[in-house]
Design a protein around this motif. Sequence first.
Motif, PDB file in Angstrom:
ATOM      1  N   ASN A 207       0.793  -1.234   0.000  1.00 33.84           N
ATOM      2  CA  ASN A 207       0.000   0.000   0.000  1.00 33.84           C
ATOM      3  C   ASN A 207       0.825   1.284   0.000  1.00 33.84           C
ATOM      4  N   SER A 208       2.136   1.169  -0.033  1.00 38.27           N
ATOM      5  CA  SER A 208       2.977   2.359   0.038  1.00 38.27           C
ATOM      6  C   SER A 208       3.886   2.464  -1.186  1.00 38.27           C
ATOM      7  N   ASP A 209       4.532   3.603  -1.315  1.00 42.77           N
ATOM      8  CA  ASP A 209       5.424   3.844  -2.444  1.00 42.77           C
ATOM      9  C   ASP A 209       6.761   3.136  -2.214  1.00 42.77           C
ATOM     10  N   ILE A 210       7.014   2.119  -2.981  1.00 43.14           N
ATOM     11  CA  ILE A 210       8.282   1.389  -2.838  1.00 43.14           C
ATOM     12  C   ILE A 210       9.155   1.549  -4.078  1.00 43.14           C
ATOM     13  N   LYS A 211       8.751   2.423  -5.005  1.00 38.72           N
ATOM     14  CA  LYS A 211       9.473   2.547  -6.274  1.00 38.72           C
ATOM     15  C   LYS A 211      10.210   3.873  -6.439  1.00 38.72           C
ATOM     16  N   THR A 212       9.996   4.803  -5.512  1.00 44.15           N
ATOM     17  CA  THR A 212      10.673   6.095  -5.602  1.00 44.15           C
ATOM     18  C   THR A 212      12.068   6.011  -4.991  1.00 44.15           C
ATOM     19  N   PRO A 213      13.096   6.496  -5.680  1.00 44.14           N
ATOM     20  CA  PRO A 213      14.459   6.479  -5.123  1.00 44.14           C
ATOM     21  C   PRO A 213      14.532   7.246  -3.812  1.00 44.14           C
ATOM     22  N   ARG A 214      15.342   6.732  -2.889  1.00 41.51           N
ATOM     23  CA  ARG A 214      15.482   7.357  -1.574  1.00 41.51           C
ATOM     24  C   ARG A 214      16.960   7.622  -1.293  1.00 41.51           C
ATOM     25  N   GLU A 216      18.581   7.909   1.524  1.00 42.35           N
ATOM     26  CA  GLU A 216      19.186   7.091   2.576  1.00 42.35           C
ATOM     27  C   GLU A 216      19.522   5.682   2.102  1.00 42.35           C
ATOM     28  N   LEU A 217      19.018   5.309   0.923  1.00 37.63           N
ATOM     29  CA  LEU A 217      19.321   3.994   0.348  1.00 37.63           C
ATOM     30  C   LEU A 217      20.242   4.135  -0.864  1.00 37.63           C
ATOM     31  N   GLY A 218      20.969   5.226  -0.909  1.00 35.03           N
ATOM     32  CA  GLY A 218      21.928   5.431  -1.988  1.00 35.03           C
ATOM     33  C   GLY A 218      21.293   5.698  -3.329  1.00 35.03           C
ATOM     34  N   GLY A 219      20.086   6.244  -3.293  1.00 34.24           N
ATOM     35  CA  GLY A 219      19.404   6.556  -4.546  1.00 34.24           C
ATOM     36  C   GLY A 219      18.548   5.428  -5.088  1.00 34.24           C
ATOM     37  N   LYS A 220      18.505   4.318  -4.378  1.00 30.38           N
ATOM     38  CA  LYS A 220      17.652   3.209  -4.786  1.00 30.38           C
ATOM     39  C   LYS A 220      16.304   3.284  -4.071  1.00 30.38           C
ATOM     40  N   SER A 221      15.298   2.684  -4.654  1.00 32.62           N
ATOM     41  CA  SER A 221      13.990   2.617  -4.004  1.00 32.62           C
ATOM     42  C   SER A 221      13.983   1.499  -2.973  1.00 32.62           C
ATOM     43  N   ILE A 222      12.951   1.509  -2.126  1.00 32.99           N
ATOM     44  CA  ILE A 222      12.799   0.424  -1.157  1.00 32.99           C
ATOM     45  C   ILE A 222      12.631  -0.909  -1.881  1.00 32.99           C
ATOM     46  N   GLY A 223      11.795  -0.919  -2.917  1.00 32.30           N
ATOM     47  CA  GLY A 223      11.568  -2.157  -3.651  1.00 32.30           C
ATOM     48  C   GLY A 223      12.831  -2.707  -4.294  1.00 32.30           C
ATOM     49  N   GLU A 224      13.587  -1.824  -4.929  1.00 34.13           N
ATOM     50  CA  GLU A 224      14.831  -2.244  -5.578  1.00 34.13           C
ATOM     51  C   GLU A 224      15.836  -2.762  -4.555  1.00 34.13           C
ATOM     52  N   THR A 225      15.927  -2.068  -3.428  1.00 35.42           N
ATOM     53  CA  THR A 225      16.858  -2.474  -2.378  1.00 35.42           C
ATOM     54  C   THR A 225      16.491  -3.839  -1.812  1.00 35.42           C
ATOM     55  N   LEU A 226      15.201  -4.050  -1.576  1.00 32.81           N
ATOM     56  CA  LEU A 226      14.761  -5.310  -0.990  1.00 32.81           C
ATOM     57  C   LEU A 226      14.910  -6.482  -1.955  1.00 32.81           C
ATOM     58  N   LEU A 227      14.865  -6.210  -3.250  1.00 37.76           N
ATOM     59  CA  LEU A 227      15.009  -7.277  -4.240  1.00 37.76           C
ATOM     60  C   LEU A 227      16.463  -7.617  -4.542  1.00 37.76           C
ATOM     61  N   THR A 228      17.400  -6.866  -3.973  1.00 35.53           N
ATOM     62  CA  THR A 228      18.816  -7.185  -4.178  1.00 35.53           C
ATOM     63  C   THR A 228      19.049  -8.652  -3.837  1.00 35.53           C
ATOM     64  N   PRO A 229      19.590  -9.437  -4.767  1.00 32.80           N
ATOM     65  CA  PRO A 229      19.711 -10.883  -4.510  1.00 32.80           C
ATOM     66  C   PRO A 229      20.726 -11.228  -3.426  1.00 32.80           C
ATOM     67  N   THR A 230      20.504 -12.341  -2.792  1.00 33.84           N
ATOM     68  CA  THR A 230      21.392 -12.869  -1.762  1.00 33.84           C
ATOM     69  C   THR A 230      22.783 -13.121  -2.332  1.00 33.84           C
ATOM     70  N   LYS A 231      23.790 -12.696  -1.603  1.00 30.46           N
ATOM     71  CA  LYS A 231      25.167 -12.923  -2.051  1.00 30.46           C
ATOM     72  C   LYS A 231      25.524 -14.406  -1.916  1.00 30.46           C
ATOM     73  N   ILE A 232      26.239 -14.901  -2.905  1.00 26.44           N
ATOM     74  CA  ILE A 232      26.709 -16.283  -2.901  1.00 26.44           C
ATOM     75  C   ILE A 232      28.191 -16.289  -2.532  1.00 26.44           C
ATOM     76  N   TYR A 233      28.534 -17.037  -1.492  1.00 29.68           N
ATOM     77  CA  TYR A 233      29.879 -16.990  -0.917  1.00 29.68           C
ATOM     78  C   TYR A 233      30.754 -18.193  -1.298  1.00 29.68           C
ATOM     79  N   VAL A 234      30.279 -19.032  -2.194  1.00 30.13           N
ATOM     80  CA  VAL A 234      30.946 -20.304  -2.464  1.00 30.13           C
ATOM     81  C   VAL A 234      32.394 -20.135  -2.917  1.00 30.13           C
ATOM     82  N   LYS A 235      32.634 -19.382  -3.969  1.00 29.59           N
ATOM     83  CA  LYS A 235      33.975 -19.319  -4.546  1.00 29.59           C
ATOM     84  C   LYS A 235      34.998 -18.690  -3.606  1.00 29.59           C
TER      85      LYS A 235
END
Length: 347
Positions: A207-214, A216-235
């Motif tokens: 119900n809220s705006d998650i697509k506007t750049p912010r 405090e998040l380095g210019g990314k939106s809340i939605g974009e930040t939350l979708l950042t994929p999990t880092k893979i540490y294998v190598k």
Amino acid sequence: MNTKSKSDSYAAAGVDITAGYKAVELMKAHIARTMTGAEYSDIGGFGGLFELDLEGIKKPVLVSGTDGVGTKLKMAFLMDKHDTVGIDCVAMCVNDIICCGAKPLFFLDYIACGKNYPEKIAQIVSGIAEGCVQSGASLIGGETAEMPGFYPVDEYDLAGFSVGVVDKEKILDNKTVVEGDVIIALPSSGVHSNGFSLVRKVFDVENSDIKTPRAELGGKSIGETLLTPTKIYVKPMLALFNEVKVKAVSHITGGGFYENIPRSLPKGYSAKINKADVKILPIFKLLAEVGNIPERDMFNTFNMGVGMSVVVAKEDADRALEILKANGEDAYIIGETVKSNDGVIMV
């Protein structure tokens, strides 16, 4: 593509088997990126075959891991972005496998959806393939299940399963932990794939705006930040295992510091964490502020910017940091082991 298999009656019930064939064709190019030469089966068969190379391994032990993406998928639905959650799915499995000292070999996925949109399924698989490439695992099979009436037509669920191998004598042994061992942090890329039921509630994402750049998040939106994929540490971790005696590894997922770090330590030992040294990411600071979440709860729910912790002897710490940094990880020390039954001690 199979052009003769068709059922109008099944299609009338909501399942289009021809869409399944098209999805398989679209995903084949992504799957091809993950091939290492040890695979024997083509996608579309009844089982995934993988030739196990045991050269240099005296007593092979198979290590398996399975997981899903959880309610982070809701963010993919809201943002209509489906090419990264597959990375999360792979990461949640292979990052667990690496905690034993094992190398991931192959991965299989399971996608269940309300309606099979072949292009969307191919996007999901492109992320799975990218996760496999990052971890050195082959994507040797999977299943896409169209389940009308069970899932909404525009939603899906995603889970996976991976198998790795380790020489029995090289399985990490936390019995070697002693007081004063160093705990090293490997930074996370964000929230990863845990705690999203709380995240979604705090930000009221539906119900809220998650697509506007912010700012405090380095210019990314809340939605974009939350979708950042999990880092893979294998190598980076495999490189570390080759050079340094690693005593314990913890994949920091749901339950945060308080649940996951103690799981890697032997009975009678705790992790003394220097809270001020933890490089907390902006998204966690925003979560705590907006949700009025106590610090203790934050560290007991989220990774707080630390996706994996590694325990090594004090004399090996500098070398471990050097190797991890040479392999792209901005690793740093966050604490030490102490004799205690408190699990995690924040100071």
